[in-house]
Scaffold this active site. Structure first.
Site, mmCIF file in Angstrom:
data_model
loop_
_atom_site.group_PDB
_atom_site.id
_atom_site.type_symbol
_atom_site.label_atom_id
_atom_site.label_comp_id
_atom_site.label_asym_id
_atom_site.label_seq_id
_atom_site.Cartn_x
_atom_site.Cartn_y
_atom_site.Cartn_z
ATOM 1 N N ASP A 1 11.474 3.948 12.315
ATOM 2 C CA ASP A 1 12.267 2.900 12.955
ATOM 3 C C ASP A 1 13.631 2.641 12.312
ATOM 4 O O ASP A 1 14.661 2.716 12.968
ATOM 5 C CB ASP A 1 11.452 1.604 13.103
ATOM 6 C CG ASP A 1 10.687 1.207 11.851
ATOM 7 O OD1 ASP A 1 10.866 1.855 10.801
ATOM 8 O OD2 ASP A 1 9.903 0.241 11.917
ATOM 9 N N ASP B 1 0.848 -1.191 0.000
ATOM 10 C CA ASP B 1 0.000 0.000 0.000
ATOM 11 C C ASP B 1 0.886 1.245 0.000
ATOM 12 O O ASP B 1 2.098 1.143 0.154
ATOM 13 C CB ASP B 1 -0.941 0.008 1.223
ATOM 14 C CG ASP B 1 -0.217 -0.434 2.479
ATOM 15 O OD1 ASP B 1 0.975 -0.116 2.612
ATOM 16 O OD2 ASP B 1 -0.844 -1.093 3.321
ATOM 17 N N ASP C 1 1.560 5.121 1.503
ATOM 18 C CA ASP C 1 1.272 6.116 2.534
ATOM 19 C C ASP C 1 1.881 7.447 2.109
ATOM 20 O O ASP C 1 2.887 7.481 1.396
ATOM 21 C CB ASP C 1 1.905 5.705 3.870
ATOM 22 C CG ASP C 1 1.354 4.376 4.367
ATOM 23 O OD1 ASP C 1 0.221 4.022 3.983
ATOM 24 O OD2 ASP C 1 2.059 3.684 5.121
#
Ligand code: ATP
Ligand code: MG
Length: 452
Positions: free
Chosen positions: A145, A69, A71
């Site tokens: 992260d 997907d 973002d």
């Protein structure tokens, strides 16, 4: 080695300034970027905001993997984003973001966040309890992260903005945490699982400093809310490299005591073959673009445990179905507590398991009834898995698969044929002593008729 030194010096000299990497270097073909994600960026940029495609999609595009997907990250607040699109809704209470909807595709659009800054609330172990403070693009990159997840693609200039040498790490297939590994794992212990997953997915390695604290901090995972762990476990098991993930979890000492499910998967004597088959099949399905049913996956992974307890209870002389019910209840009680397997999955898992003894009964009346069960197909696939593991006869399992694929007329034929082969029907009889019942038994699916 030389490259690493050059990179490190570059990191220090650039301090705070990102690299802007042109398409010729990062290699993303704009045609592979979702046109809806491009649209969201364009609209936001036309209104004077910054907007980029971010995170997993950029990583996957550079790595040559099709993104799941897309973002978008922007400096516009959710309230500023929403009115710019016809179908957009603000979601999330803790972490508010905007879903911009285009038919079946949803572009998750979040505002730059600044996490890890002083004054952020954490629990006693250093786990971040909120990360909803808006920040700059640079802040947003720093709170992500891993370096390879902190890349921003600008569809207009086709550049990738890279604060942390993520493109270089990605090209070397190195998973490197941003900032101090200890602090970052304490903030969010799930990052340890994510490190393993990304390394497996890229067929790469976890950089030594990023890897080093994992074994010592593994127990912090216990403080993570169960629903998040479930989501992360599901991602790990369905990333197309589950076998490799599991092998790496073991290497990093993340396999023991982490989750009851992992203990079962990794430490069960004799159960390994079944788990291996499950993960191999799941990986193959994911890689060929097929969907994965979480209920089927968890039913398979927990089956050995269910089956062992079932056999133990059977040996104590209990009838099959109540014995199975007892085994299922005790396994689920242990697992759902820590892993929060969602209720709807648990219902399907039960259906798949409880249909197994019913396959043993091949008289036409039972077969037709079984065919009507909503989970019949999944249960039949599950039977194939058991056959592949050598737990049931493969000819028998194939008969059910053929039946599942057949038309009603063909099914009638198959049942007719079967009634003319008493030896095949007799082979269905389980080794244990059977009790015959004449009364019709309940048909609620939980206590199937006549299977005892
Ligand atoms: P995939 O969707 O393929 O599993 P992803 O990288 O897109 O991988 P998501 O969980 O969708 O993973 O997260 C999107 C992005 O949000 C990540 O790329 C990363 O930049 C950031 N992110 C996600 N989880 C964390 C976390 N625990 N700590 C810091 N940043 C995170
Ligand atoms: Mg993602």
């Amino acid at each position: 080695m030389l490259k690493q030194i050059v990179d490190r010096v570059d990191r220090i000299l650039r301090r705070g300034k990102p690299r802007r990497i042109p398409a010729s270097e990062h290699g993303i073909d704009r045609r592979n970027v979702s046109r809806h994600a491009i649209k969201v960026c364009e609209v936001l940029q036309q209104h004077g905001f910054q907007a980029y495609v971010v995170g997993g999609a950029v990583r996957d595009l550079i790595a040559g993997v099709e993104p799941k997907d897309f973002d978008v990250a922007t400096d516009a607040t959710p309230e500023q984003v929403k009115p710019l699109f016809r179908r957009a809704r603000i979601i999330g209470r803790r972490f508010r973001l905007v879903h911009v909807v285009f038919g079946a595709e949803v572009i998750e659009t979040s505002t730059f966040r600044a996490a890890g800054s002083s004054g952020q609330s954490t629990d006693a172990h250093g786990r971040l309890l909120q990360d909803n403070v808006f920040g700059s693009l640079q802040d947003d990159a720093a709170r992500r992260d891993f370096t390879l997840n902190a890349l921003y693609y600008d569809p207009h200039t086709e550049e990738v903005i890279d604060y942390h040498h993520g493109v270089a790490d990605l090209k070397q297939r190195t998973v490197r945490i941003i900032g101090d590994p200890q602090v970052r794992y304490r903030e969010d212990p799930v990052r340890m699982l994510r490190a393993v997953r990304f390394a497996a997915k890229l067929n790469g390695t976890i950089e030594p400093a990023t890897r080093e604290p994992i074994a010592a901090l593994a127990s912090l995972i216990e403080n993570v809310p169960a629903s998040r762990l479930f989501d992360e476990m599901l991602k790990l098991l369905t990333c197309g490299h589950a076998m490799d993930c599991v092998r790496r979890l073991r290497q990093h000492g993340l396999h023991h005591g982490l989750l009851p499910l992992l203990d079962v998967i990794l430490e069960q004597p004799g159960g390994e073959r079944f788990v291996e088959l499950t993960l191999e099949r799941t990986d193959a399905r994911v890689r060929s673009g097929k969907s994965i049913s979480p209920a089927f996956l968890f039913a398979s992974l927990l089956w050995q445990q269910v089956n062992q307890r079932w056999q133990t209870i059977l040996a104590q002389g209990q009838p099959a179905i109540p014995a199975l019910a007892e085994a299922v209840d005790s396994v689920l009680a242990e697992q759902t507590d820590k892993l929060a397997i969602q209720k709807r999955f648990v219902t399907d898992m039960r259906d798949i398991w409880f249909m197994q003894p019913r396959f043993e009964k091949r008289s036409p009346r039972f077969v037709w009834r079984l065919l009507e069960q909503p989970r019949f197909r999944a249960a039949c696939d599950f039977l194939q898995l058991r056959a592949a593991a050598g737990e049931v006869d493969s000819v028998f399992a194939q008969w059910w698969m053929d039946l599942a694929d057949a038309s009603d007329a063909e099914r009638a034929h198959m049942l007719d044929d079967l009634s003319r082969q008493p030896e095949a029907a007799a082979a269905d009889a389980p080794k244990r002593r059977r009790r015959r019942r004449r009364k019709p038994a309940p048909t609620d699916g939980q206590a199937p008729a006549g299977a005892a």
